[in-house]
Write a protein that holds these residues in place. Structure first.
Motif, PDB file in Angstrom:
ATOM      1  N   SER A 253      -4.077   0.688   5.246  1.00  0.00           N
ATOM      2  CA  SER A 253      -4.929   1.228   4.186  1.00  0.00           C
ATOM      3  C   SER A 253      -6.426   0.995   4.423  1.00  0.00           C
ATOM      4  CB  SER A 253      -4.521   0.635   2.835  1.00  0.00           C
ATOM      5  OG  SER A 253      -4.792  -0.754   2.777  1.00  0.00           O
ATOM      6  N   PHE A 254      -6.814   0.360   5.541  1.00  0.00           N
ATOM      7  CA  PHE A 254      -8.232   0.193   5.841  1.00  0.00           C
ATOM      8  C   PHE A 254      -8.785   1.455   6.502  1.00  0.00           C
ATOM      9  CE2 PHE A 254      -7.831  -4.716   6.357  1.00  0.00           C
ATOM     10  CZ  PHE A 254      -7.868  -4.860   4.987  1.00  0.00           C
ATOM     11  N   THR A 255     -10.066   1.711   6.298  1.00  0.00           N
ATOM     12  CA  THR A 255     -10.754   2.807   6.972  1.00  0.00           C
ATOM     13  C   THR A 255     -11.357   2.308   8.284  1.00  0.00           C
ATOM     14  OG1 THR A 255     -12.888   2.343   5.939  1.00  0.00           O
ATOM     15  CG2 THR A 255     -11.361   3.765   4.718  1.00  0.00           C
TER      16      THR A 255
ATOM     17  N   LYS B 127      -4.477  -3.176  -0.672  1.00  0.00           N
ATOM     18  CA  LYS B 127      -4.544  -1.719  -0.604  1.00  0.00           C
ATOM     19  C   LYS B 127      -6.012  -1.351  -0.531  1.00  0.00           C
ATOM     20  CE  LYS B 127      -2.683   2.464  -2.763  1.00  0.00           C
ATOM     21  NZ  LYS B 127      -1.850   2.991  -3.871  1.00  0.00           N
ATOM     22  N   GLY B 128      -6.492  -1.163   0.681  1.00  0.00           N
ATOM     23  CA  GLY B 128      -7.912  -0.963   0.895  1.00  0.00           C
ATOM     24  C   GLY B 128      -8.644  -2.292   0.972  1.00  0.00           C
TER      25      GLY B 128
ATOM     26  N   SER C 145      -2.819  -4.866   5.326  1.00  0.00           N
ATOM     27  CA  SER C 145      -3.274  -3.718   4.544  1.00  0.00           C
ATOM     28  C   SER C 145      -2.280  -2.567   4.573  1.00  0.00           C
ATOM     29  CB  SER C 145      -4.617  -3.219   5.077  1.00  0.00           C
ATOM     30  OG  SER C 145      -4.449  -2.503   6.287  1.00  0.00           O
TER      31      SER C 145
ATOM     32  N   ALA D  93       0.818  -1.214   0.000  1.00  0.00           N
ATOM     33  CA  ALA D  93       0.000   0.000   0.000  1.00  0.00           C
ATOM     34  C   ALA D  93       0.850   1.260   0.000  1.00  0.00           C
ATOM     35  CB  ALA D  93      -0.938  -0.012   1.206  1.00  0.00           C
TER      36      ALA D  93
ATOM     37  N   ASP E  94     -14.153   0.048   7.384  1.00  0.00           N
ATOM     38  CA  ASP E  94     -13.643  -1.280   7.004  1.00  0.00           C
ATOM     39  C   ASP E  94     -13.407  -2.130   8.246  1.00  0.00           C
ATOM     40  OD1 ASP E  94     -13.589  -0.518   4.317  1.00  0.00           O
ATOM     41  OD2 ASP E  94     -11.459   0.031   4.373  1.00  0.00           O
TER      42      ASP E  94
ATOM     43  N   ASN F  23     -11.505  -4.917  -0.221  1.00  0.00           N
ATOM     44  CA  ASN F  23     -12.389  -5.387  -1.275  1.00  0.00           C
ATOM     45  C   ASN F  23     -13.057  -6.660  -0.752  1.00  0.00           C
ATOM     46  OD1 ASN F  23     -13.324  -6.961  -3.594  1.00  0.00           O
ATOM     47  ND2 ASN F  23     -12.326  -5.398  -4.851  1.00  0.00           N
TER      48      ASN F  23
END
Length: 330
Positions: A179-181, A155-156, A176, A19, A184, A158
């Protein structure tokens, strides 16, 4: 004792994508400590997201070289106390600490494992990293691999990719690289299927971990959030596991203390690595008997490894049993 050091470029076998970015090489600083006919080796690497500048490290080594070379041979814990007084960056301290353990063991004709009474049988297998890529490419790499454990970079989040990975029914972890919110993380830790992943590593940027719940379905593992011993108590409500890397914490000496304290607090522990040569990986392999997970594939990712020593083959951690860390330059 004499100090030598050399800048090296480690070429990767293929582009390493995470990421934080894409990498075809790593710059490394190889450190050698010599006494009589014995040589000990350590290493640190330039990681941009840790803001590492090897030029500054070289300047610092030149500054401390006269002090270091005046040191008599003592136990490595005493040498580490000396290093601690020099206010060095942990990456540089790790290179010197590991080099000294390698040298000391060779002088004593005992391996690091022997010197520290570390179990050496039935070692956990290491994972191999699967870079950020199209999910079908990642799945193909897993299915074609001779390794048994995998750390899949993403990267994020899915959700479709998550389901595809779980259908493989393999030993898989997710990383990640922050890169997770928050959203998420909430979804993940409420999803029972997350128990099928061995761990989910460093979901959020440094310091943004309070959204995490260690009592959820996810085995959250701290990487960048867990830099040293002081982090362990603070992270306890949020993470079940911690990734201890020698470069982050300052070497083998503090890693031993971190492992001891992490066990007391009930963490599951991984010994991890950066993209390092066998010089760095040999040190990590020496701690394999103390941990629950290993991610020591760094040397397997480079094409011009300058050393031999402890190593990982198809996930199996092979300790040479030789004095010190068993490191010999090619």
């Amino acid at each position: 004792m004499k100090l030598y050091f050399e800048h090296k470029t480690l070429q990767l076998k293929e582009t390493f994508s995470i990421a934080y970015g894409n990498y075809d090489k790593r710059e490394a600083l190889l450190v050698e400590l010599t006494y009589l006919d014995s040589k000990g080796y350590g290493e640190c690497v330039a990681i941009d997201y840790y803001h590492i500048d090897l030029k500054n490290f070289i300047i610092r080594l030149k500054e401390i070289q006269p002090l270091l070379e005046k040191q008599t041979i003592t136990h490595p814990t005493e040498f580490f106390l000396f290093l601690s007084g020099l206010r060095l960056h942990p990456f540089l301290m790790s290179a010197l600490d590991c080099a000294y353990w390698d040298l000391f063991g060779k002088l004593e004709n005992k391996s690091f494992v022997e010197l520290n009474h570390i179990p050496s049988q039935d070692l956990i297998e290491s994972s191999i990293t699967i870079s950020v890529a199209d999910i079908e490419d990642q799945i193909r790499k897993i299915e074609n691999s001779s390794w048994n454990r995998f750390k899949v970079k993403c990267k994020g989040l899915n959700k479709d990719n998550i389901e595809k990975l779980l259908r493989l029914n393999r030993n898989i972890a997710l990383d990640s690289n922050a890169s997770f919110t928050d959203q998420d993380c909430l979804w993940l830790q409420e999803s029972k299927m997350m128990t099928q992943f061995s761990y989910l590593e460093q979901p959020r940027p440094i310091g943004n971990y309070r959204i995490l719940n260690k009592e959820s379905f996810v085995n959250w593992m701290a990487d960048e959030d867990c830099q040293d011993l002081n982090a362990l108590d603070e992270l306890l409500p949020y993470y079940k596991s911690v990734n201890i890397k020698l470069l982050k914490c300052g070497g083998l000496t503090p890693a031993l203390e971190m492992i001891r304290r992490a066990k007391e607090l009930g963490y599951r522990i991984m010994i991890g690595c950066m993209t390092e040569s066998t010089v760095g990986i040999s040190a990590g392999c020496a701690l394999a008997g103390l941990v629950d997970f290993a991610d020591l594939d760094g040397a397997n990712l480079i094409s011009n490894d300058p050393a031999v020593g402890n190593y990982v083959e198809n996930g199996k951690i092979i300790q040479s049993g030789k004095p010190g860390l068993g490191i010999v330059l090619k």
